[in-house]
Every structure is written in C-alpha cells, then in structure tokens.
Design a protein around this motif. Structure first.
Motif, PDB file in Angstrom:
ATOM      1  N   THR B   2       4.480  -3.192   9.847  1.00 47.51           N
ATOM      2  CA  THR B   2       5.260  -2.155   9.337  1.00 47.51           C
ATOM      3  C   THR B   2       5.198  -1.926   7.847  1.00 47.51           C
ATOM      4  N   ARG B   3       4.185  -2.814   7.180  1.00 49.80           N
ATOM      5  CA  ARG B   3       3.870  -2.647   5.627  1.00 49.80           C
ATOM      6  C   ARG B   3       2.672  -2.457   5.461  1.00 49.80           C
ATOM      7  N   LYS B   4       2.259  -1.670   4.537  1.00 46.09           N
ATOM      8  CA  LYS B   4       0.682  -1.580   4.175  1.00 46.09           C
ATOM      9  C   LYS B   4       0.280  -2.925   3.699  1.00 46.09           C
ATOM     10  N   GLN B   5      -0.911  -2.936   3.845  1.00 49.12           N
ATOM     11  CA  GLN B   5      -1.506  -4.207   3.293  1.00 49.12           C
ATOM     12  C   GLN B   5      -1.636  -4.161   1.822  1.00 49.12           C
ATOM     13  N   LEU B   6      -1.456  -5.365   1.241  1.00 49.90           N
ATOM     14  CA  LEU B   6      -1.396  -5.391  -0.301  1.00 49.90           C
ATOM     15  C   LEU B   6      -2.862  -5.762  -0.686  1.00 49.90           C
TER      16      LEU B   6
END
Ligand SMILES: Cc1ncc(COP(=O)(O)O)c(C=O)c1O
Lengths: 438, 477
Positions: B2-6
């Motif tokens: 659910t989160r964009k890759q860092l």
C-alpha cells in the motif's frame, strides 16, 4: 520582458467584466499622494542580453584551478544527477507541500531525507531542514532553553566564529545568556543552571573532539543540560563515530551536495533524540493513511509546534526552509551510498593528513593541532603573505588566514584538503609552501 | 503493497557508481589518523543504488508533484508566478556557483549584492538593504531585532509589538523571538486596522512598533496607511512592513513613502526565484537611514574607493547566519529585476491585480467575499458552502480538476478562509478554467455534498488522515 501573457484586447475584456475602465482604476484604495510616477530603473532586457550581462558579472569573480580553502564551505565532487534532479521543474516550481494529495513527490522525498540523515547520524529524528548550520545551531540553543527552562548556554571554543555570532544574535533576542569557554573549563562551568552545551566537532580548527567524554561529563554533573553538537562538513561521518552513538541530544550540520555558491544556498541539518520531537522547530513530514482507503502517504505533521498555529508561543518562526537543497543533499547521499560515503571520508582523512604530515616536515611550519583531524588543520607559517601570494599566482585558492576571524593570529592558516585535490595539486602546494619558507 | 517503495528498498549488493576521484596518494594507517574509539564501527545504513535507478526514482516522484509548471497555482500570500528559466541558468554560471564565500577575488558577487540592494531600495523607497536573511521569517527576525537594538541603544524600554489579528503567524512568533510581547488588534469590518484602537495601544507608551502587511492578508490595501504610520511614529514607535504582498504595488507605490521604517521582502515570491518546493528563499531587509547601523553583518557598502565589505561596526545586531545569505537565490532575483525593468515591474503588478479582481467578480455571485471591494493581487473567500461543504472540501475538489488549491485556513480571522492569488503570469484561459471549476464545485455542493466531503478521487492518493499522522508520528524509515 515581464512574463505577462495578456494582450491589450484581453485586458480590455477583463477590465470590462470587473467593471472598471483602466488598470489604474484598480488602485483606487491607494492614496494619490503615495502613487509614484516611475521607478528609477533601466528598461527591461532580453534574455540574450541578460545572459551576457550576468556572464560578464560572474567573470569578475575568479575561479581557481584548485582550492585549499574550507572554513565552513567545502569543495566536494557532486554527481551530475544531483543537479539534474533538482532541475525537475515540478520540484523546483512547487511551494511547500500543503496539498498533500498532489505533492506526494516532494513529501516522500522529504521523508526520505529525514530518514537518510537520521541513518547517517544515527540520531532518532531529523526535520525537513533549517536555513544553514549557523541558524540551526542558534535554534538548537533556543530549543535547549525551551526544554530546560534555563537561560544560559555554554559554547565551547572551536565553534565556527560565524556560528558563535549567530547563536549570540538569536540568544540576545530571547535574553538567553551565552558564554564561550575552552573545553577544559567545562568541568568548572557546568551547573544545573545551564540549558545546553554547544560544541563543534570536527571543530573550526579541525580538531575532532571526543564527544562521548563530553556527554559523560555533562550527564555526571547536571540533570537536564542538553549536549548539542555542530558539524560543518558531515562527509566525515563516512568514517567518524556518529553523534547518535555519542549520546548527543541535538545535532546540527551544514548540508552536503551543494556547490559553495558564495556561501548559499546550502541547508542546516537538525536532528534530535526522540524525546525532543515535539520541541523541535521546523517542518516535519510523517507517514499516514488515507481517511477513506488503505493507501499510505505523507503529510506535513506535528504542526501544533509551529508559528501558524501557535503564533507567539511557537518555538521558532521558521516557515520556508531549504527544501530544494534538501533534495540535493538526499540525492548526494544516496548517489554515493554507504560505500561511496566511506570512500569520500577516507580520502579526505588520508589526503589532509598526508599534507599535514608533509608540512610538519618542512622547516618553518608547525602544525598546531594536537587532536586527530579530518580534512582541515591549522599551521603556523614562516611567511604567510608569501605563501598566499604564491598560491594565487599558481591559480590555487589559498588556505584561510586565521587573522580573518582572529586578528591576533597573524601567521596561522587553516588548510582544507578534500578528495578534489589531486596528487599534483598537493605536490604543487607543498612545493609552494617550501619556497615560501625560504 | 500500500506504500510506494522508498529509495532505501532499491539497494544492490554491489556498488556500481563511480563518482569519487581516484585515490592517488599513498595511504597512512588509518588507526594512526583516527583512534579506533572515534571511528564509525558500523556501516552506514544507506543502500548502494545505481545511478539510473536513483534518477528514475526521483523523476517519478517529481512527476507526482504539482508545480507552477503544471498549471495555475493560486496560493494566496505565496505569489506563485512563473519562474523564468534564464534565472536557473544565471545562478549556475560557474563564476557564481563555484566561488567560495571567503575568497578575496569576489568583485562580481559583491557588485551583484550591492546592485540588487540598490534596486530593492528604489522599488521599496528604503535607504539600505541587507540581503543576508534566508527567508521571509528570518527577514522578520532581522527587522524586529533591529527595532530591539534601536531602543536598547537609545536606552528606552519598550517591550511590545502590535500585530493585527489578520497577520501571518510568523509576525507574532518573530516578535516573541526578539523578546517582545504582542498586542493583537482586531481588524475592522473592512479588513483594515482600526485607528482608534491603534492609538489606544500606542498611548500605553511601551509599544516598540507595529508589524503590518499591506496590502494585508485579506488582499485589500489599507486606505489609512499614512495615518497608521503617523500614529505609530507620534508615540515613538517604528513601523515594520511585511513584504509578502509587495507584488501588486511594486512600481505603483513605495512602502518607504507610506512611512515604513523597516521592510522585508520574499524574493521567492515577488521576485520569482522560485520557491523550490519550500525553499530556499531569501528575505532581504530594507531600512531607513537612521537604522542602517543596526543592519546585520556582513554588509556591502560604497565608499570613495568603491565597494567594500564591512563587518560588525559596533551597533549591528550581529550575524544572523553564515556568510552572505542564499546568494544563488539573489542571482535569480537580480536577473528577474533586470529582465522586467521599470515598466515590466509595474506591468507585472497591475496584471496581478487585474487577474485577482477578474476571478473575484466572476465568482462573487456564488461565493461569500467578506471584504468585497476592489482588491489587490489576492482576495479572500469565506468558503462556507451549502450543506456544510467547507474550504478544505473545495480545495480537494479543485485538485480533482487538476488545479492547485488556493491557501486555506489563512488568515485565521475568517473561519473557512480561502485566499486566492492567481498572479500576473496566468492567461485568461487558465483563469476561466479556475472560475469554471469554482462554480461547478459550488453547484456540486448544493447537489451532492457528501461526494465533496470525501474527495479528492482523481489524485495519486485520497484525502489523508492528518490526525493519525500527529497522534502516532512516523517520521522516518
Ligand atoms: C504574510 C507572510 N509573512 C511572512 C511569511 C514567511 O515567509 P517565509 O516562508 O519566506 O519565511 C509568509 C509566508 O508564507 C507570509 O505569507
């Protein structure tokens, strides 16, 4: 050239819709006696003339082949992609990311910066940047006052003179007392009335201090006093023990990844222990979740600390920071990566210490540092003016004359050697030093 | 996921990049340079990522960001005008970008600082400028410290500053940083400063000065401006001008002639340097003759021998940061002023007022305009729409239409404040698009308010939970 797109016809239509006749009618509220006839400035220039004008002006500044000058502003190699990324127009033409849903790019970048600096320094939390190291240190001193409610700050000699003056200016504003003392007097001066101890390491003269010992001393003698460390060139952290390992409460530094640009823009790093999170100035970005969905995203957060909500009770008035430079610093750090950062630090240590050793063997020169040093150190010279002149003659930006900041230290120089100084540069400099001694 | 890759998750096991010069001297045993106890003994927790991957990562992030280049950016109080590309070029000329702040061969830089200071003096009607402050807020601090110094040196005790309730948060915050307490004056029904209240406050005798934004933060020009400064002066106070809103009056009127003693500018607003996603800016401070000695150091002055750099001469408030400020930003502002020239500056001002009034008159039949008269470069809407649709909902609905929202919830004196500042560099097509969107949103509020309260829908991500972010702060990876 004024970048205004309207033609006269459009202006006419718009004025009609507004219900006035001409542009001057829009200024009815300004008393006539205050209206001016015309500015006393030249006519506007075309882009080609601008470029010519500014290029000529820039050429009145001298660019040297190589430099042995640091003192708060350093030449390091900056990968080309840094400028390419900060030239992305959706970064540099944006405002502060108030509208999170269309600013995730900037917000995630700031979050990554906060993370990258926290990883580099091993401090818990880093804000989205301050203006520069000097003002960050001043705000850190203020923070110590807010945390402890004590009104006295100790500055340890060896902090960059411009940082000291900045701290004094800010502290005078809030009536916080400051005193500058040598490190070996810290024992005597530490009392429960001290809000914070400010120390720079590597310091202005190049000395690397044993910060963990300073921390121990502070903890053993006071209950609340904060330890605040400043640093001018954090590339040293590739090899140097980070502040987070030395029980530092607040860490401030100048940013990385920018050219000197006559001293700015760069940025001020500000990192703290977690327990001071709600007492730190400046913007912070946090991770959160959609209100009506499951996606995670980033927002400006903990704004209750800041001026627009807290007004006169705010910890600081800072609003705009150095966002674009923050991206430059982030990209610099990830471009070099853990391996590259170690490499750069190693080269700075090696090359500067090589020059330090070599100079100490030339008769007439005396290295004055007794502690370990990173990429700067101070030397007493037999003929300082001759050395400076010969450097310039050979198109080398000479080291700093310490008398610039300390008028009595007439024959001492502060030398900076980085990875940008090649073996040839170094040999030439040593040769000049030898000749200048004769 | 659910989160964009860092970027930290994009590391490789081997270093591929090669940026650093070759190590070309013989190494010394490192332990003799730095004792083991001072060495970093754990690896830095940063990945090694190949160049192409980093570029892609940040270019993709940039594409998720709205800038002035994406479309109209009517953020009130921020003057988000087009940023000419030549400014980016001149600031990067190597004779500016690569010079050291302590090098002596700096004639070009010193000349630029002096010339820009002179231009700003002419535009503002002041006698001298310092270009050192890094942003508007630091300019304010500089200015208010000058007021503190002025009274300190005269041996007069005055410890209060007046700010109107419409003032930006930096104004009271700054006053506190300089040790002043605040007297807040409520704006009158026209959004202006009531003279009787001002006089009453000044009569107390302990007021050092007034901080005022004019045109003020509701977008109107205070018609009593000369009386205001006269009253403050009558009781021995100084007048401080928050120059965030200089754009509509440059080339038309000068704050110095209105009676202001000190002024700060935001070069990243009025002089288009750009804003950089939150900075770097520059907040030059101008003063009248009597206050020149208090300016922070270093300064560039002109004497018989030409230009000279001067350090603290005794009465200066001292240093407020290192070196010469955000010099690169100064180069951009200087380029911009030379590009516009005397006529362009006035033209920019007039058209910023034209554009703002155009929008106001085209939406006022629907939207509540608390101070409905000819405004300057911006105007305030009370976005209290039917069925409880509020300022934030309108903002998000604008995002859904590909338009950046105006400033919301500032100034604090109007509950559902929405401050609209289109700037002069927008064309009529873009203004009409904005007007149309606002009217459409109004209609939607009447018909389908629930939909608006949950927006936006077409953006990268939906409305985010700010409360959660503050309750459980997660500030790093
Ligand atoms: C009226 C006003 N004053 C001061 C400031 C602070 O300026 P800066 O963000 O450059 O510090 C702002 C910025 O938004 C402003 O709108």
């Amino acid at each position: 050239m004024d970048y205004v797109p309207h033609d006269l016809e459009t202006i006419r239509i718009m004025l009609e819709k507004i219900g006035v006749e001409n542009l001057d009618d829009l200024y009815v509220d300004i008393p006539n006696n205050l209206k001016i006839k015309q500015l006393n400035l030249p006519e506007g220039l075309s882009e080609s003339d601008l470029l010519k004008n500014l290029t000529e002006l820039s050429e009145k500044n001298h660019i040297y082949n190589t430099s042995f000058l640091g003192a708060g502003s350093y030449y390091h190699y900056i990968p080309s992609l840094v400028d390419s990324i900060i030239s992305q127009s959706q970064f540099f033409t944006a405002y502060t990311p108030y509208q999170a849903e269309i600013s995730q790019g900037m917000l995630q970048s700031i979050y990554e910066y906060q993370s990258a600096i926290s990883r580099l320094t091993e401090m818990d939390i880093t804000n989205a940047s301050m203006y520069d190291c000097a003002s960050a240190l001043a705000e850190a001193a203020t923070m110590a006052f807010f945390v402890t409610k004590k009104k006295k700050i100790l500055l340890i000699e060896g902090i960059h003179p411009e940082y000291i003056e900045t701290v004094q200016t800010y502290c005078w504003g809030r009536s916080i007392e400051t005193e500058t003392i040598p490190l070996d007097e810290l024992d005597n001066k530490l009392t429960d009335e001290i809000a914070g101890v400010l120390i720079q390491s590597p310091n202005f003269f190049g000395d690397i201090e044993d910060i963990s010992q300073v921390a121990k001393k502070i903890r053993s003698k006071t209950k609340k006093c904060l330890l605040i460390q400043a640093m001018s060139d954090p590339t040293c952290l590739g090899k140097l023990n980070p502040p987070g390992k030395n029980d530092v409460d607040i860490f401030v530094a100048e940013g990385v990844g920018m050219h000197p640009s006559f001293g700015g823009p760069n940025l001020g790093i500000l990192s703290v222990k977690k327990k001071y999170m709600r007492k730190m100035p400046g913007r912070l970005i946090g991770l959160t979740k959609e209100l009506h969905g499951e996606k995670e995203g980033y927002v400006l957060t903990l704004q209750a600390r800041e001026q627009h909500i807290r007004r006169e009770k705010a910890l600081s008035n800072i609003c705009s920071n150095q966002a674009l430079i923050m991206i430059a610093s982030l990209v610099y750090l990830v471009s070099l990566g853990k391996t590259g950062l170690k490499n750069v630090a190693m080269q700075n240590f090696q090359k500067a210490n090589h020059v330090k050793q070599a100079l100490s063997q030339i008769s007439g020169y005396k290295v004055l540092n007794t502690k370990p040093t990173y990429n700067e150190f101070i030397v007493k010279c037999p003929n300082i003016n001759k050395l400076i002149k010969k450097c310039k003659d050979d198109n080398i930006l000479p080291p700093l004359k310490l008398s610039h900041y300390f008028p009595d230290r007439k024959d001492e120089i502060l030398i900076c050697v980085t990875e940008m100084n090649s073996k040839e540069d170094i040999n030439k400099f040593l040769q000049i030093a030898k000749e200048a001694a004769q | 996921m659910t989160r964009k890759q860092l970027i930290f998750e994009k590391g490789y096991n081997a270093l591929i990049n090669n940026f650093t010069p070759e190590m070309d001297i013989k190494s010394i045993d490192f332990d003799t340079i730095l004792p083991k106890s001072l060495q970093r003994n754990e690896e830095i927790n940063l990945p090694d990522v190949p160049e192409f991957e980093i570029v892609r990562h940040y270019v993709n992030l940039a594409h998720k960001n709205y800038g002035v280049d994406s479309g109209i950016y009517p953020l009130g109080s921020c003057t988000m005008k087009y940023n000419p590309r030549i400014n980016e070029v001149t600031a990067r000329l190597s004779g500016f970008l690569k010079i050291h702040p302590l090098q002596e061969e700096n004639d070009g830089a010193i000349e630029l600082i002096y010339n820009l200071g002179q231009q700003l003096c002419e535009i503002c009607g002041m006698d001298a400028f310092t270009l050192n402050p890094a942003a508007g807020a630091q300019g304010e601090l500089t200015g208010i410290l000058i007021i503190k110094k002025y009274f300190e040196i005269k041996g007069i005790k005055k410890d209060k500053i007046i700010v109107p309730d419409s003032a930006h948060g930096t104004n009271p915050a700054t006053s506190a940083m300089a040790g002043f307490s605040i007297i807040e004056i409520k704006s009158d029904e026209n959004g202006e400063l009531p003279l009787d209240q001002l006089e009453f406050a000044m009569k107390g005798g302990d007021v050092a000065g007034l901080m005022l934004t004019n045109p003020n933060t509701v977008g109107v020009f205070d018609r009593n401006i000369d009386k205001i400064t006269e009253i403050v002066h009558k009781y021995g106070g100084l007048c401080y001008y928050d120059g965030a809103n200089l754009n509509p009056i440059m080339g038309i009127a000068k704050p110095g002639e209105m009676g202001f003693d000190i002024i700060h500018l935001n070069l990243h607003k009025t002089f288009s340097t750009p804003h950089g996603g939150g900075g770097p800016g520059a907040g030059p401070v101008g003063v009248k003759k009597d206050l020149i000695n208090y300016l922070p150091c270093p300064q560039v002055i002109k004497n018989e021998r030409g230009l000279a750099c001067v350090e603290n001469e005794g009465e200066s408030i001292g240093r407020i940061r290192s070196f010469w400020g955000n010099f690169g930003v100064l180069v951009k502002a200087y380029t911009y002023i030379l590009a516009l020239g005397k006529n362009g500056i006035k033209n920019a001002a007039q058209n910023s007022v034209l554009n703002a009034n155009y929008i106001r008159t085209q939406i006022k039949h629907k939207f509540t305009i608390p101070y409905d008269r000819i405004n300057m470069h911006e105007f305030l809407v009370d976005a209290n729409l039917p069925n409880g649709v509020n300022s934030e909902d309108v903002a998000k609905a604008l995002l859904d239409r590909g338009i950046h929202a105006p400033t919301i919830y500032f100034p604090l004196i109007i509950h559902e404040a929405m401050l609209i500042e289109p700037t002069e560099t927008e064309n009529k097509r873009e203004l009409d698009k904005f007007i149309e969107a606002m009217l459409e949103i109004y209609e939607e509020a009447e018909k389908n308010p629930e939909y608006l309260k949950k927006g936006p829908y077409n953006t990268e991500i939906g409305r985010l939970d700010a409360t959660l972010a503050a309750r459980k702060p997660c500030l790093r990876d």
